[in-house]
Design a protein around this motif. Structure first.
Motif, short mmCIF file in Angstrom:
data_model
loop_
_atom_site.label_atom_id
_atom_site.label_comp_id
_atom_site.label_asym_id
_atom_site.label_seq_id
_atom_site.Cartn_x
_atom_site.Cartn_y
_atom_site.Cartn_z
N ASN A 69 36.46 60.31 -14.10
CA ASN A 69 37.67 59.72 -13.54
C ASN A 69 37.42 59.17 -12.14
OD1 ASN A 69 39.86 59.46 -15.16
ND2 ASN A 69 40.95 61.25 -14.40
N ILE A 70 36.75 59.98 -11.31
CA ILE A 70 36.46 59.57 -9.93
C ILE A 70 35.54 58.36 -9.93
CG2 ILE A 70 35.37 60.31 -7.78
CD1 ILE A 70 36.21 63.19 -8.55
N LEU A 88 38.13 51.92 -0.88
CA LEU A 88 37.38 53.01 -1.49
C LEU A 88 37.43 54.26 -0.62
CD1 LEU A 88 35.56 54.09 -3.70
CD2 LEU A 88 33.60 53.08 -2.53
N ASP A 89 37.39 54.07 0.71
CA ASP A 89 37.50 55.22 1.62
C ASP A 89 38.83 55.95 1.42
OD1 ASP A 89 35.04 54.89 2.73
OD2 ASP A 89 35.73 53.75 4.45
N SER A 90 39.90 55.19 1.21
CA SER A 90 41.23 55.80 1.04
C SER A 90 41.42 56.34 -0.37
CB SER A 90 42.33 54.77 1.34
OG SER A 90 42.30 54.38 2.69
N CYS A 95 43.68 60.01 -4.27
CA CYS A 95 43.40 60.66 -5.54
C CYS A 95 43.65 62.16 -5.44
CB CYS A 95 41.95 60.37 -5.95
SG CYS A 95 41.46 61.08 -7.54
N TYR A 96 43.18 62.75 -4.35
CA TYR A 96 43.39 64.17 -4.11
C TYR A 96 44.88 64.47 -3.90
CZ TYR A 96 40.23 68.12 -3.53
OH TYR A 96 39.49 69.25 -3.76
N ILE A 378 37.50 66.75 0.52
CA ILE A 378 37.69 65.31 0.38
C ILE A 378 36.54 64.56 1.04
CG2 ILE A 378 39.21 63.38 0.96
CD1 ILE A 378 41.57 65.24 0.77
N ALA A 379 36.05 65.06 2.17
CA ALA A 379 34.92 64.41 2.84
C ALA A 379 33.67 64.44 1.95
CB ALA A 379 34.63 65.09 4.18
#
Length: 486
Positions: A69-70, A88-90, A95-96, A378-379
């Motif tokens: 999915n990711i 893409l950074d956001s 997503c989280y 997330i990082a």
């Protein structure tokens, strides 16, 4: 077909949900009710088969759906443009965020329906939602960007390792490297040859012309690999220290769902005169704190930094986020230890199973657990997704969820060691039993905090790789792992 892995994994998960719904609704698939009998009738082989098949399909579906999915979502962004890189950074943050919203609904609304209305309805609703999500996914099938599969990343890694050792005594100087030509989408993912981990370059050395067939392709991939395969393994090795430091932070995060909930059970959970909060609801605090941070970070912090400092992205560097996450894990354990000491002391003074202090005293430690996830998890997800080539994004998703699993197993190992060591010479173990008042959970929290300090030192080792990722211009992601050949 329709983003094959996410689609087929979703179908497997849906079949698992349907099987569980059937076991809950059909009397033929469940053993008779006990009705207070001393010896209840056990489920037969057919009933067990349906139940375990449903659970197995859920496991298979989750195993394919979570990492894919990711990767599939990340592939929808054009990272050759500034706008695509910023999106893409956001993507990982939002997503989280949506994942946490789903958890809130599941832990409140669905659990309430299962407990107070109907167990069958409580299981059928998630199955229906899953079917609806597949339908929505299929509606956009003509719009998706689909990256062509390029073989097994695990297989390529093993081939490079084997080929490198087979040419252990070969010198790299004066030898040519096999660089397979890439076409179409593959050419957009071409990795530049780097000088780091030069031992691995031996896997791509053309020692003997007979290693190539008449078409110029390797006769066996276990003796000669391409530069691309070698560079992929270098990408994995370069981020390995960062990945390990993330696992260490996750260990602190995972203490709250278990021991933190036990603390909530033995506190005063009354809200007003007529309502007592279920202990499991305390698990919503990390989710809420995580969601609040994502909204503040994406909607307020980033636009403010862009405007104030004229920063193209306005985002915190990877190094900063990892370091803050590790500090949060240490602080979370220290706060949890102090809170548990106060809770236990008040319970012993009142000679009661429950402490008279309010459950609200546990909110800070649970909120900090959510911030560990916000900064570190997330990082790490963003780092693996953006710094490895497109062909490895599914591998990146799998590596991320593997880190969470390892942290969980690591927690179990630490608990086992603490139990055995503290119970030596007939002493009472710090952990175990059904009454925290007889344990020393606060000491255990301090041990995890001390391990967190060691993780912070390890982060200083990994910071070299994070610095390479951040670079001077974060928006360009100037990592050698994702550098295109000019």
């Amino acid at each position: 077909m329709w983003g094959s892995s996410p689609f087929y994994s979703s179908i497997a998960s849906l079949m698992g949900m349907v099987a569980l719904t059937l076991t809950a609704s059909l009397h033929e698939l469940t053993p008779p009710a006990c009705n207070g009998q001393a010896h209840c009738e056990q489920p037969n082989a057919w009933q067990k088969l349906v139940l375990y098949s449903g659970l197995g399909l859920l496991v298979i579906g989750s195993g394919g759906l979570r990492p894919c999915n990711i990767a599939f979502g990340a592939n929808q962004f054009d990272t050759t443009t500034e706008k695509g890189r910023a999106q893409l950074d956001s993507f990982c943050n939002w997503c989280y965020f949506l994942f946490t919203l789903a958890l809130i609904v599941a832990l409140t609304g669905v659990v309430y329906i299962q407990t107070n209305i109907s167990w069958v309805l409580g299981v059928a609703i998630p199955a229906g939602c899953f079917a609806l999500s597949i339908l929505i996914f299929l509606l956009g099938r003509k719009l998706y960007v689909r990256v062509k599969p390029q073989g097994s990343t695990f297989g390529d890694i093993m081939k490079v390792i084997v080929a490198s050792f087979r040419k252990f005594s070969t010198r790299t100087s004066g030898q040519s490297l096999y660089d397979a030509p890439l076409i179409g989408q593959e050419s957009e993912q071409m990795l530049a040859h780097t000088e780091r981990f030069k031992f691995l370059d031996k896997a791509a050395l053309i020692v003997d012309p007979d290693e190539l067939d008449s078409s110029g392709n390797p006769r066996t991939g276990w003796r000669l690999c391409s530069v691309q395969q070698v560079e992929q393994l270098k990408c994995v090795i370069s981020l390995f220290p960062v990945w390990v430091s993330g696992i260490g932070a996750f260990i602190g995060m995972q203490q709250m769902p278990s021991f933190g909930t036990f603390q909530a059970i033995q506190t005063n959970r009354k809200i007003g005169n007529n309502f007592e909060m279920p202990p499991a609801w305390i698990g919503l605090i990390p989710i809420i704190s995580l969601s609040i941070w994502i909204i503040i970070y994406e909607s307020m912090y980033i636009p403010w930094i862009k405007k104030r400092k004229n920063d193209e992205t306005g985002r915190l560097t990877m190094e900063t986020r990892f370091r803050v996450g590790i500090v949060m894990s240490i602080l979370c354990m220290v706060v949890a230890g102090l809170t548990e000491m106060k809770r236990r002391q008040s319970a012993l003074e009142n000679r009661s199973f429950r402490s008279p202090i309010t459950v609200a005293l546990l909110v800070p430690q649970f909120a900090l657990a959510g911030l560990i996830e916000a900064f570190t998890a997330i990082a790490l997800l963003e780092l693996l997704t953006t710094q490895w080539p497109k062909s490895m994004r599914t591998f990146a998703g799998a590596a991320f969820f593997l880190s969470l699993s390892i942290a969980s197993y690591g927690t179990s190992i630490i608990i086992t060691i603490v139990k055995k060591v503290t119970s030596l010479n007939g002493n009472t173990s710090w952990l175990g039993g059904k009454d925290l008042n007889k344990n020393r959970l606060d000491y255990y929290y301090y041990i995890i905090a001390a391990l967190g300090i060691l993780k912070l030192f390890f982060e200083f080792i990994a910071r070299h790789f994070l610095s390479d990722v951040d670079g001077h211009d974060r928006s360009r992601i100037p990592s050698t792992c994702d550098e295109e050949k000019q």
